[in-house]
Design an enzyme around this catalytic site. Structure first.
Site, short mmCIF file in Angstrom:
data_model
loop_
_atom_site.label_atom_id
_atom_site.label_comp_id
_atom_site.label_asym_id
_atom_site.label_seq_id
_atom_site.Cartn_x
_atom_site.Cartn_y
_atom_site.Cartn_z
N GLU A 1 0.80 -1.23 0.00
CA GLU A 1 0.00 0.00 0.00
C GLU A 1 0.84 1.28 0.00
O GLU A 1 0.35 2.35 0.31
CB GLU A 1 -0.98 -0.01 1.19
CG GLU A 1 -2.40 -0.43 0.82
CD GLU A 1 -2.55 -1.93 0.52
OE1 GLU A 1 -1.57 -2.68 0.68
OE2 GLU A 1 -3.64 -2.35 0.09
N TYR B 1 3.43 1.96 1.94
CA TYR B 1 3.99 2.33 3.23
C TYR B 1 5.52 2.12 3.23
O TYR B 1 6.10 1.71 2.23
CB TYR B 1 3.31 1.54 4.35
CG TYR B 1 1.89 2.01 4.64
CD1 TYR B 1 1.66 3.30 5.13
CD2 TYR B 1 0.79 1.18 4.43
CE1 TYR B 1 0.36 3.74 5.40
CE2 TYR B 1 -0.50 1.62 4.69
CZ TYR B 1 -0.71 2.90 5.18
OH TYR B 1 -1.99 3.33 5.44
N ARG C 1 2.60 -8.64 4.24
CA ARG C 1 1.66 -8.11 3.25
C ARG C 1 2.47 -7.48 2.12
O ARG C 1 3.19 -6.51 2.33
CB ARG C 1 0.73 -7.09 3.92
CG ARG C 1 -0.32 -6.54 2.99
CD ARG C 1 -1.72 -6.83 3.50
NE ARG C 1 -2.71 -6.18 2.67
CZ ARG C 1 -3.53 -5.26 3.10
NH1 ARG C 1 -3.52 -4.89 4.36
NH2 ARG C 1 -4.40 -4.72 2.30
N HIS D 1 -1.53 3.85 -1.68
CA HIS D 1 -2.60 4.80 -1.33
C HIS D 1 -2.65 6.00 -2.27
O HIS D 1 -3.69 6.60 -2.45
CB HIS D 1 -2.45 5.26 0.11
CG HIS D 1 -2.89 4.23 1.11
ND1 HIS D 1 -4.01 3.44 0.91
CD2 HIS D 1 -2.38 3.85 2.30
CE1 HIS D 1 -4.15 2.62 1.93
NE2 HIS D 1 -3.18 2.84 2.79
N GLN E 1 -18.69 4.68 3.72
CA GLN E 1 -19.28 5.84 4.37
C GLN E 1 -19.09 5.89 5.88
O GLN E 1 -18.87 6.96 6.44
CB GLN E 1 -20.78 5.92 4.04
CG GLN E 1 -21.05 6.60 2.72
CD GLN E 1 -22.53 6.62 2.40
OE1 GLN E 1 -23.00 5.87 1.56
NE2 GLN E 1 -23.26 7.46 3.09
P1 NAP Z 1 -27.85 16.95 -1.96
O1 NAP Z 1 -26.61 16.20 -1.76
O2 NAP Z 1 -28.38 17.80 -0.87
O3 NAP Z 1 -27.67 17.81 -3.27
C1 NAP Z 1 -28.65 18.63 -3.77
C2 NAP Z 1 -28.14 19.39 -4.99
O4 NAP Z 1 -29.17 20.21 -5.43
C3 NAP Z 1 -26.95 20.25 -4.71
O5 NAP Z 1 -26.07 20.14 -5.80
C4 NAP Z 1 -27.53 21.66 -4.60
O6 NAP Z 1 -26.54 22.49 -5.10
C5 NAP Z 1 -28.77 21.58 -5.46
N1 NAP Z 1 -29.90 22.38 -4.96
C6 NAP Z 1 -30.32 22.53 -3.69
N2 NAP Z 1 -31.42 23.31 -3.65
C7 NAP Z 1 -31.69 23.64 -4.92
C8 NAP Z 1 -32.70 24.44 -5.53
N3 NAP Z 1 -33.64 25.03 -4.80
N4 NAP Z 1 -32.67 24.58 -6.85
C9 NAP Z 1 -31.72 24.00 -7.60
N5 NAP Z 1 -30.75 23.23 -7.08
C10 NAP Z 1 -30.73 23.06 -5.76
O7 NAP Z 1 -29.03 15.99 -2.32
P2 NAP Z 1 -29.10 14.74 -3.25
O8 NAP Z 1 -28.15 14.78 -4.38
O9 NAP Z 1 -30.53 14.63 -3.57
O10 NAP Z 1 -28.68 13.59 -2.33
C11 NAP Z 1 -29.37 13.37 -1.16
C12 NAP Z 1 -28.55 12.61 -0.20
O11 NAP Z 1 -28.43 11.29 -0.67
C13 NAP Z 1 -27.16 13.15 -0.06
O12 NAP Z 1 -27.09 14.06 1.00
C14 NAP Z 1 -26.38 11.94 0.19
O13 NAP Z 1 -26.17 11.76 1.56
C15 NAP Z 1 -27.21 10.79 -0.31
N6 NAP Z 1 -26.54 10.21 -1.45
C16 NAP Z 1 -25.24 9.96 -1.36
C17 NAP Z 1 -24.58 9.43 -2.41
C18 NAP Z 1 -23.12 9.15 -2.33
O14 NAP Z 1 -22.47 9.14 -3.32
N7 NAP Z 1 -22.57 8.92 -1.18
C19 NAP Z 1 -25.24 9.15 -3.57
C20 NAP Z 1 -26.59 9.42 -3.65
C21 NAP Z 1 -27.22 9.97 -2.58
P3 NAP Z 1 -26.66 24.09 -5.18
O15 NAP Z 1 -27.47 24.49 -3.98
O16 NAP Z 1 -25.25 24.57 -5.17
O17 NAP Z 1 -27.33 24.36 -6.47
FE1 SF4 Z 2 -17.80 0.23 5.43
FE2 SF4 Z 2 -20.08 -0.85 6.23
FE3 SF4 Z 2 -19.98 0.55 3.95
FE4 SF4 Z 2 -18.86 -1.88 4.17
S1 SF4 Z 2 -21.02 -1.38 4.29
S2 SF4 Z 2 -17.94 -0.08 3.25
S3 SF4 Z 2 -18.09 -1.80 6.24
S4 SF4 Z 2 -19.64 1.33 5.98
#
Ligand code: NAP
Ligand code: SF4
Length: 674
Positions: free
Chosen positions: A165, A167, A215, A253, A340
């Site tokens: 990795e 290291y 490893r 990494h 996450q």
């Molecule tokens: P979000 O992360 O809160 O993003 C919302 C987007 O919409 C932002 O880009 C924001 O940017 C824009 N926005 C907010 N208000 C707006 C408005 N009134 N008009 C136009 N644009 C607006 O929400 P999401 O994409 O729906 O995701 C929801 C949640 O799902 C996330 O918080 C996340 O935790 C989860 N999720 C995570 C992943 C991941 O990859 N880990 C994938 C999918 C979902 P601006 O305000 O700058 O325009």
């Molecule tokens: Fe980490 Fe749990 Fe997501 Fe697996 S499911 S990557 S252990 S948070």
């Protein structure tokens, strides 16, 4: 006859026998740094009870300069030995075996005292390392050997010497980081002197009957990485130096190729380990993106390795092996490789846990026992929040009714699973279904619950999720505008040119969905090509000279946000770069700092910044709304009006932070208290 004969076969190491072929790989959980040794011990003992053959701890520093960060845990004195003994005793009482990983970070150490082969700063650390002199190298070897001896004194069954990795030990191996001209640099013979010397000295310090895992980086995935010939030569020398087992390391990494994220195909690198089989006579372990007993079994049956290492799957389910052995594979909570709650936490200085199992690393804090009084509980909403509440509550003896208006369980998880690279979400929904089938929960799908329907329950949980936010853009009702839900559910389609409004997690997911035809996560050869990975026998480090070769994007996509910051800045700490890189490979245009002026048949009219400069039209066949979420609280409000106080959880509680990690954690913790 078991379904997993290879996985569950014992492995005789001569002086000791491992009860099956499953290793829990090293993970930095942050638990050791809490100094709550009862908590550390319970974390490992829980996994030992779950049947894993051998566990490797998170990396322990052999000295201060080698710690991954200032204050990183290690075995520095007698007190440390006594503390670690609490852990090893508890693991042995639980019938398990545990090895301590010795991790010298070299130039990856996040501190000004860091040391390496040469004074070359790594791209992922602000601290340039000091180049070690001869005495300095001797001190590092001696410290690593001393750490191994202390680990033995602390009751560990073995150590793992971290040589991959990117290291410390890895840094001596390649000319990329080793520019020395003395006996520790120059020829490969010189560059591999340090790892070999370390293993010899470790073996000398611990005697014969002690597991020493090395490893070894089998594919560096960096420019100037090791050739395959060098990898094999090193493996043979490491065997001669006294290692008991060789474990696989994949990628440094600092490599710009994902190696463990959810979009990496399952068992994506076991072919690399397989190349080493037969070259050494000690057992070889393979690793990375193995997360079900079926995959583990297949890997071993294919002759890719003698053992499989899984790390995060043991956060998701400590009873992985026991359930597999009992023929209950479908009940193993799957690690979806999201990072996450584990790696993203680690890199934010928080204690690790698991998105699907909030008890991981919280074994002593989040205890779930039988309920004092059996209650009737209605849970409305069968998304992650509702499902985790229902399952935890029923596990405690409550009588649970789970209601959802949809025809299937899963809520937003069903949308995530449509996204290329997020196929693991299928397994998560399948797991929830298997757990429901095995429970006494009354599941009512296709059922709209009213406030009146919920009147007779002792407790009512509202987990009704979210609704898309209305961005109120002039013209958004036009025929060329679709919402992300309709798109991902297959109720709407998109044309060849698409503009996405909103660049949060969902905007990124939708972009991926729109540019990809067949998911490379489902096709290893395509995935390797897409990221420019090749056989290390053909090219140093396994990097294809032509670089990444992505498939042509299916559509021309532009991703927009109003904030003027870099798009994707708020995505996962350890995975955001992968989402950004993947979309760049598909020519997705990312534009921030725009105002949405209006939509018409031509496309989306935008301008820049507060002064609304540079008005222009972004021509598009389709405009997709991904503007975030608002809580769906209508049922909660109706209940409150009737004088019932429901528990509101998940997206229905806080839409701004909607994500499965928070939803599952909140649902589980609530159910633990009812
Ligand atoms: P979000 O992360 O809160 O993003 C919302 C987007 O919409 C932002 O880009 C924001 O940017 C824009 N926005 C907010 N208000 C707006 C408005 N009134 N008009 C136009 N644009 C607006 O929400 P999401 O994409 O729906 O995701 C929801 C949640 O799902 C996330 O918080 C996340 O935790 C989860 N999720 C995570 C992943 C991941 O990859 N880990 C994938 C999918 C979902 P601006 O305000 O700058 O325009
Ligand atoms: Fe980490 Fe749990 Fe997501 Fe697996 S499911 S990557 S252990 S948070």
């Amino acid at each position: 006859m078991t379904t997993y004969p290879h996985l569950l076969a014992p492995l005789d190491l001569g002086f000791t026998t491992l009860k099956n072929r499953v290793l829990m790989g090293s993970m930095h959980t942050g638990l050791e740094e809490t100094k709550d040794w009862n908590r550390v011990a319970e974390f490992y003992a829980e996994r030992a009870r779950g049947g894993v053959a051998l566990m490797v701890t998170g990396g322990m520093a052999p000295n201060r300069e080698g710690g991954v960060f200032p204050g990183a845990a290690g075995l520095f004195n007698d007190d440390d030995i006594a503390n670690h003994k609490v852990v090893t005793d508890r693991v042995h009482d639980a019938g398990g075996k545990i090895a301590m990983q010795i991790l010298h970070a070299g130039r990856y150490a996040y501190g000004p005292e860091c040391v390496s082969a040469s004074a070359i700063k790594s791209p992922i650390s602000p601290f340039p390392p000091k180049e070690l002199d001869e005495d300095g190298i001797e001190k590092q070897i001696a410290d690593i050997a001393t750490a191994a001896a202390r680990a033995q004194e602390a009751g560990y069954d073995g150590v793992e010497v971290m040589g991959s990795e990117g290291y410390f030990l890895n840094q001596f191996l390649v000319t990329h980081t080793n520019k020395r001209e003395d006996r520790w640099g120059g020829s490969y013979e010189n560059r591999m002197r340090l790892p070999i010397e370390v293993v010899k000295r470790v073996r000398k310090a611990v005697g014969d009957d002690f597991i020493v895992i090395y490893r070894l980086s089998m594919i560096d995935l960096i420019p100037g990485g090791s050739t395959w010939e060098e990898v094999v030569l090193l493996a043979k020398e490491i065997e001669k130096a006294g290692a008991t087992i060789i474990n696989t390391g994949i990628g440094w990494h600092e490599a710009r190729i994902p190696t463990i994220a959810t979009s990496v195909p399952r068992r994506a690198f076991t072919w690399v380990t397989k190349k080493l089989m037969g070259e050494v006579s000690i057992p070889v372990i393979t690793s990375n993106r193995i997360n079900t007993p079926e995959v583990g079994e297949e890997v071993l049956a294919d002759g890719c390795a003698d053992m499989v290492s899984m790390a995060r799957p043991f956060l998701a389910d400590p009873n992985f092996v026991a359930k597999a052995a009992a023929g209950k594979g479908a009940q193993i909570a799957p690690c979806i490789a999201c990072n996450q709650a584990c790696l993203d936490h680690t890199f934010s200085g928080k204690i690790s846990s698991c998105l699907v199992n909030p008890q991981a690393c919280y074994e002593t804090e989040l205890t779930i026992g039988p309920a004092a009084e059996v209650k009737t509980i209605a849970v409305v909403g069968a998304g992650p929040a509702g499902l985790s509440t229902a399952l935890t509550a029923t596990g405690r003896g409550h009588k649970v009714t789970l209601i959802d208006r949809a025809a299937e369980i899963g809520g937003q998880l069903n949308m995530a699973k449509q996204v290329p690279g997020k196929e693991e979400f299928w397994g998560l929904v399948d797991w929830y279904r298997a757990m429901l089938d095995d429970s006494d929960i009354e599941v009512k799908l296709n059922t709209e619950a009213s406030a009146d329907d919920l009147a007779g329950f002792d407790e009512v949980i509202i987990a009704t999720g979210v609704m898309p936010r209305d961005p109120q853009i002039d013209g958004q009702d036009g025929p060329n505008v679709v919402g992300y839900r309709d798109l991902l559910q297959g109720k709407a389609t998109a044309g060849d040119t698409v503009v996405i409004i909103g660049a949060g997690g969902i905007g990124f997911d939708v972009a991926e969905y729109l540019v990809t035809d067949d998911s490379p996560t489902e096709n290893l050869e395509e995935w390797l090509e897409e990221w420019g990975v090749t056989d290390p026998e053909d090219h140093r480090g396994g990097l294809a000279p032509e670089g990444p070769q992505p498939e042509k994007p299916v559509r021309q996509v532009t991703l927009l946000q109003r904030k003027s910051e870099k798009l994707g800045k708020r995505l996962g700490k350890t995975t955001g770069w992968i989402h950004r890189a993947a979309l760049k490979l598909k020519n997705v245009q990312m534009v921030g700092g725009v105002n949405y002026e209006r939509i018409d048949a031509e496309g989306l009219h935008v301008s820049d910044g507060e002064a609304r400069e540079n008005p222009r039209v972004l021509k598009a066949d389709t405009i997709v709304l991904c503007a975030g979420q608002v809580s769906e609280r209508s049922l909660a409000d109706a209940l409150i009006e009737k004088g019932v106080t429901p528990h509101v959880i998940g997206g229905a509680d806080v839409a701004a932070e909607l994500d499965a990690k928070r939803a599952i954690d909140q649902g589980t913790r609530l159910a633990a208290t009812l």
